[in-house]
Design a protein around this motif. Structure first.
Motif, PDB file in Angstrom:
ATOM      1  N   PHE A  53     -60.030  51.296  31.679  1.00  0.00           N
ATOM      2  CA  PHE A  53     -59.345  50.970  32.920  1.00  0.00           C
ATOM      3  C   PHE A  53     -59.562  49.510  33.257  1.00  0.00           C
ATOM      4  N   LYS A  54     -58.632  48.963  34.033  1.00  0.00           N
ATOM      5  CA  LYS A  54     -58.706  47.567  34.429  1.00  0.00           C
ATOM      6  C   LYS A  54     -59.453  47.469  35.751  1.00  0.00           C
ATOM      7  N   LYS A  55     -60.505  46.664  35.751  1.00  0.00           N
ATOM      8  CA  LYS A  55     -61.286  46.453  36.962  1.00  0.00           C
ATOM      9  C   LYS A  55     -60.541  45.492  37.892  1.00  0.00           C
ATOM     10  N   THR A  59     -60.690  42.476  34.152  1.00  0.00           N
ATOM     11  CA  THR A  59     -61.255  42.795  32.845  1.00  0.00           C
ATOM     12  C   THR A  59     -61.095  44.289  32.547  1.00  0.00           C
ATOM     13  N   LEU A  60     -61.053  44.611  31.256  1.00  0.00           N
ATOM     14  CA  LEU A  60     -60.971  46.001  30.838  1.00  0.00           C
ATOM     15  C   LEU A  60     -62.369  46.576  30.691  1.00  0.00           C
ATOM     16  N   ARG A  61     -62.534  47.824  31.075  1.00  0.00           N
ATOM     17  CA  ARG A  61     -63.824  48.500  30.945  1.00  0.00           C
ATOM     18  C   ARG A  61     -63.620  49.789  30.175  1.00  0.00           C
ATOM     19  N   GLN A  62     -64.471  50.005  29.166  1.00  0.00           N
ATOM     20  CA  GLN A  62     -64.468  51.257  28.431  1.00  0.00           C
ATOM     21  C   GLN A  62     -65.337  52.247  29.189  1.00  0.00           C
ATOM     22  N   ALA A  63     -64.861  53.472  29.309  1.00  0.00           N
ATOM     23  CA  ALA A  63     -65.618  54.485  30.042  1.00  0.00           C
ATOM     24  C   ALA A  63     -65.569  55.810  29.292  1.00  0.00           C
ATOM     25  N   PHE A  64     -66.630  56.572  29.440  1.00  0.00           N
ATOM     26  CA  PHE A  64     -66.694  57.944  28.966  1.00  0.00           C
ATOM     27  C   PHE A  64     -66.986  58.785  30.193  1.00  0.00           C
ATOM     28  N   GLY A  65     -66.119  59.739  30.493  1.00  0.00           N
ATOM     29  CA  GLY A  65     -66.303  60.508  31.710  1.00  0.00           C
ATOM     30  C   GLY A  65     -65.748  61.908  31.597  1.00  0.00           C
ATOM     31  N   THR A  66     -66.025  62.720  32.621  1.00  0.00           N
ATOM     32  CA  THR A  66     -65.557  64.097  32.656  1.00  0.00           C
ATOM     33  C   THR A  66     -65.452  64.578  34.096  1.00  0.00           C
ATOM     34  N   LEU A  67     -64.736  65.662  34.265  1.00  0.00           N
ATOM     35  CA  LEU A  67     -64.691  66.411  35.519  1.00  0.00           C
ATOM     36  C   LEU A  67     -64.990  67.887  35.259  1.00  0.00           C
ATOM     37  N   LYS A  68     -65.447  68.197  34.032  1.00  0.00           N
ATOM     38  CA  LYS A  68     -65.714  69.582  33.643  1.00  0.00           C
ATOM     39  C   LYS A  68     -66.902  70.118  34.435  1.00  0.00           C
ATOM     40  N   GLU A  69     -66.735  71.307  34.999  1.00  0.00           N
ATOM     41  CA  GLU A  69     -67.735  71.898  35.905  1.00  0.00           C
ATOM     42  C   GLU A  69     -69.132  71.981  35.294  1.00  0.00           C
ATOM     43  N   GLY A  70     -69.279  72.440  34.086  1.00  0.00           N
ATOM     44  CA  GLY A  70     -70.595  72.636  33.490  1.00  0.00           C
ATOM     45  C   GLY A  70     -71.302  71.361  33.101  1.00  0.00           C
ATOM     46  N   LEU A  71     -70.605  70.244  33.067  1.00  0.00           N
ATOM     47  CA  LEU A  71     -71.185  68.992  32.585  1.00  0.00           C
ATOM     48  C   LEU A  71     -71.583  68.019  33.687  1.00  0.00           C
TER      49      LEU A  71
END
Length: 92
Positions: A53-55, A59-71
């Motif tokens: 995503f663009k800040k 600048t561009l930022r690499q992200a690892f994310g989730t919205l999964k309930e168990g995580l």
């Protein structure tokens, strides 16, 4: 057309109008971004996703994310009204 599909299309159009109004996108660009945002949100609910995503500084930022309930861990509210222009996610 089912009600669920109508609601999803309505949400995409509202998001596209926000992109067009706030970011100066053409409607075509805004719709492309809105569809990508909806697909990302659907993927985040199922698994950990790598995305960029663009800040605000451009600048561009690499992200690892989730919205999964168990995580996701326990979250507490801040008492503030949520910003409708942001997509929140759990950073992994």
């Amino acid at each position: 057309m089912s009600t669920q599909k109508k609601n999803q299309l309505k949400e995409i159009m509202l998001l596209a109008w926000q992109f067009a109004k706030k970011n100066g996108f053409t409607m075509g660009e805004a719709l492309k971004c809105a569809w990508a945002n909806m697909k990302l949100k659907a993927d985040l609910k199922v698994k950990i996703v790598e995305f960029y995503f663009k800040k605000t500084d451009g600048t561009l930022r690499q992200a690892f994310g989730t919205l999964k309930e168990g995580l996701i861990g326990e979250t507490k509210g801040t008492g503030r009204k949520p910003n409708e222009n942001l997509q929140v996610y759990w950073d992994t």
